[in-house]
Design a protein around this motif. Structure first.
Motif, PDB file in Angstrom:
ATOM      1  N   THR B  46       0.877  -1.329  -0.022  1.00  0.00           N
ATOM      2  CA  THR B  46       0.052  -0.015  -0.033  1.00  0.00           C
ATOM      3  C   THR B  46       0.895   1.255  -0.107  1.00  0.00           C
ATOM      4  O   THR B  46       0.657   2.354  -0.780  1.00  0.00           O
ATOM      5  CB  THR B  46      -0.846   0.044   1.288  1.00  0.00           C
ATOM      6  OG1 THR B  46      -1.729  -1.322   1.323  1.00  0.00           O
ATOM      7  CG2 THR B  46      -1.993   1.168   1.143  1.00  0.00           C
ATOM      8  N   GLY B  49       2.273   1.899  -3.429  1.00  0.00           N
ATOM      9  CA  GLY B  49       1.106   2.234  -4.082  1.00  0.00           C
ATOM     10  C   GLY B  49       0.636   1.195  -5.250  1.00  0.00           C
ATOM     11  O   GLY B  49      -0.171   1.591  -5.981  1.00  0.00           O
ATOM     12  N   LYS B  52      -4.462  -0.104  -3.064  1.00  0.00           N
ATOM     13  CA  LYS B  52      -5.276   1.225  -2.535  1.00  0.00           C
ATOM     14  C   LYS B  52      -5.891   1.133  -1.128  1.00  0.00           C
ATOM     15  O   LYS B  52      -6.408   0.025  -1.224  1.00  0.00           O
ATOM     16  CB  LYS B  52      -6.025   1.501  -3.627  1.00  0.00           C
ATOM     17  CG  LYS B  52      -5.655   1.956  -4.995  1.00  0.00           C
ATOM     18  CD  LYS B  52      -4.927   3.369  -5.425  1.00  0.00           C
ATOM     19  CE  LYS B  52      -4.049   3.289  -6.539  1.00  0.00           C
ATOM     20  NZ  LYS B  52      -2.667   3.249  -6.313  1.00  0.00           N
ATOM     21  N   SER B  53      -5.618   2.071  -0.540  1.00  0.00           N
ATOM     22  CA  SER B  53      -6.351   2.188   0.728  1.00  0.00           C
ATOM     23  C   SER B  53      -7.751   2.679   0.442  1.00  0.00           C
ATOM     24  O   SER B  53      -7.738   3.761  -0.167  1.00  0.00           O
ATOM     25  CB  SER B  53      -5.460   2.587   1.847  1.00  0.00           C
ATOM     26  OG  SER B  53      -6.533   3.090   2.988  1.00  0.00           O
ATOM     27  N   SER B  66      -0.448   8.675  -1.171  1.00  0.00           N
ATOM     28  CA  SER B  66      -1.413   7.933  -1.573  1.00  0.00           C
ATOM     29  C   SER B  66      -2.080   8.196  -2.663  1.00  0.00           C
ATOM     30  O   SER B  66      -2.405   9.440  -3.018  1.00  0.00           O
ATOM     31  CB  SER B  66      -2.596   7.642  -0.208  1.00  0.00           C
ATOM     32  OG  SER B  66      -2.529   8.803   0.496  1.00  0.00           O
ATOM     33  N   GLY B  67      -2.683   7.334  -3.518  1.00  0.00           N
ATOM     34  CA  GLY B  67      -3.188   7.588  -4.939  1.00  0.00           C
ATOM     35  C   GLY B  67      -2.293   7.836  -5.901  1.00  0.00           C
ATOM     36  O   GLY B  67      -2.622   8.010  -7.151  1.00  0.00           O
TER      37      GLY B  67
END
Lengths: 292, 233
Positions: B46, B49, B52-53, B66-67
């Motif tokens: 996570t 990358g 995805k969280s 993130s993303g």
């Protein structure tokens, strides 16, 4: 003797075209495990582009050739982006069915636009016959073999030595880890389709030199035979695709030489069946151990 | 340096990571320990990358990552040595290292390769060899060398001791300590809790997707519950 030489040249000529097209199959299979059955139809599109460029736009043969190769390259990338990228995490069967769908789509679009009758493509490459060991050999046959071999050498260099080529190998071996290295998955896969389709474009031009006509379904038989060549060589292996292509071409020439030319197509598919039964990994293919 | 806040990760309908938060400060060795299936690799993937969280955020050097797609995260200075080493088996040792430096200029390549060879002389001996012919320990060294090629600020290691003989495990852990002493921050995921805690500054204990304990590594080594569950009594 002369018969042997001329059949050998014939075999190498069609074999080198099969090899170019088979390389596209193998590269795409190697990277996203897809049998891209739309690959053969790219050849058909290349032939129509060459025809349009020469007959309707009155361009010179060299421009027509360049245009056709560019069109094939773009088409390959567009197909990948539009049809295959959205399915990247879908089951492989969905991808395969999509590829067959794209193949039908291209063939039927061509029939809709250009009608079903074949269009005559004007001569693209012309030159004098060449005397080899007392035997006159058609210029296009020599050009076909030479251009194919040069393309294969360039491709081998690209894949083995360049950064992009190494990225292709890394992605085809382990897509997840390749991303952890900073390799852009989307651009690497697009690049693979671009190279494979450019080779199909070159194949298309060389094919039109020998069989100078464009028809909606011309790509399907050529594509299938190239697929057999890729399987024979070991799908996913680039040297395998080259060897497989030449083997299929020579096998056809041999069958014709002994007077059984009606059986030409049958023999190719018999080879497919035999390979799948006795050596499904092909000549150079590797056994993939499924990870658990 | 790295701040993970309240991440929740799902595999389909399976809730693998449940509200995990932790942080890694510059210069530290931080370890996530836990049993097989606790979600350790999921957390690293996570951060990298690859997964995805659904909630929360991952911040690295003050920027939210993130993303962001995995290949861009590498350029921020974050590298992962994946579980099971995952070297490119059909490529040579040197080609594997080149792949590790994929995001960097080719002019800097030679120096970095030489640095890695200096740290792992064994790899230099085998530079032209196909990685698939290396032993497990050599492959682990290659995987680490490859990750170092991107000159990471933070190096994440996923189970570097997996499948290695005890002597090799010690060697690998010595190298991790050295890398840290030279300024690389380390996030280490391990089932071998004893080894991991012995070199780490801090540790987090993970159980079925949740962090249940966090403390200084030396305290965790003496914590009765941790001893019982992960250190064999």
């Amino acid at each position: 003797m002369s018969l042997v030489i001329s059949q050998l040249i014939n075999g190498l000529q069609s074999g080198s075209i099969y090899a170019l097209v088979a390389l596209g199959y193998s590269m795409v299979y190697g990277i996203i495990m897809l049998l891209n059955f739309a690959h053969g139809d790219i050849i058909m599109v290349g032939a129509y582009v060459a025809w349009l460029a020469m007959v309707h736009l009155a361009l010179s043969p060299i421009l027509a050739i360049i245009l056709a190769i560019i069109a094939c390259t773009l088409l390959g990338v567009i197909i990948e982006k539009v049809a295959y990228t959205p399915l990247r995490s879908s089951p492989r069967l969905s991808l395969l069915i999509t590829a067959i769908g794209i193949s039908f789509l291209l063939e039927n679009l061509a029939q809709l636009i250009f009608k079903a009758d074949a269009k005559r493509v004007p001569p693209l490459i012309t030159g004098p016959s060449i005397n080899i060991a007392g035997q006159y050999v058609d210029f296009t046959a020599i050009i076909t073999i030479v251009v194919s071999v040069i393309s294969m050498i360039l491709l081998t260099f690209l894949v083995r030595k360049t950064k992009m080529g190494k990225a292709m190998r890394a992605v085809s071996e382990d897509m997840v880890t390749a991303q952890l290295m900073g390799i852009n998955l989307n651009s690497t896969i697009s690049f693979t389709f671009a190279v494979g389709s450019a080779l199909a474009g070159i194949g298309s031009i060389l094919y039109c030199c020998t069989y100078p006509q464009a028809s909606p379904t011309m790509g399907s038989m050529l594509g299938l035979k190239a697929f057999v060549a890729a399987v024979l060589g070991g799908i996913g292996s680039l040297p395998g695709a080259m060897i497989g292509g030449f083997c299929i071409g020579l096998a056809e020439a041999f069958v014709s030489a002994v007077g059984l030319s009606v059986w030409k197509d049958g023999v190719v598919f018999a080879i497919l069946i035999i390979v799948l039964i006795f050596k499904p990994t092909g000549i150079l293919g590797k056994v993939i151990n499924e990870k658990v | 340096m790295l701040k993970v806040e309240n991440i929740n990760v799902y595999y389909g309908s399976i809730h693998a990571i449940k509200g995990v938060s932790f942080d890694v400060n510059k210069g530290e060795i931080v370890t996530l320990i836990g049993a097989n299936g606790a979600g350790k690799s999921t957390i690293l993937n996570t951060v990298s990358g690859l997964l995805k969280s659904k909630t929360g955020s991952v911040t690295f050097l003050g920027n939210t990552i993130s993303g962001i797609v995995p290949h861009k995260i590498v350029t921020r200075g974050l590298a992962q040595v994946p579980e099971g080493r995952r070297v490119f088996l059909n490529m040579t040792v040197e080609e594997n290292l080149e792949m590790g430096a994929f995001t960097r200029k080719s002019s800097e390549l030679r120096d970095s390769i030489d640095d890695v060879y200096e740290r792992f002389p064994r790899l230099k001996e085998r530079r032209k060899q196909i990685a698939g012919t290396l032993s497990g320990g050599e492959q682990q060294m290659l995987a680490m060398g490859r990750a170092l090629m991107s000159k990471p600020e933070l190096l994440m290691l996923d189970e570097p001791s997996m499948g290695l003989a005890p002597l090799l495990v010690e060697q690998i852990f010595d190298i991790i300590k050295e890398l840290n002493a030279l300024g690389t921050t380390i996030l280490l995921v391990e089932q071998n809790a004893q080894m991991a805690l012995s070199i780490a500054d801090r540790g987090y204990v993970l159980e079925t997707g949740r962090i249940v304990t966090s403390a200084k590594a030396s305290d965790l080594l003496n914590n009765d519950a941790v001893k019982k569950a992960y250190l064999g009594g």
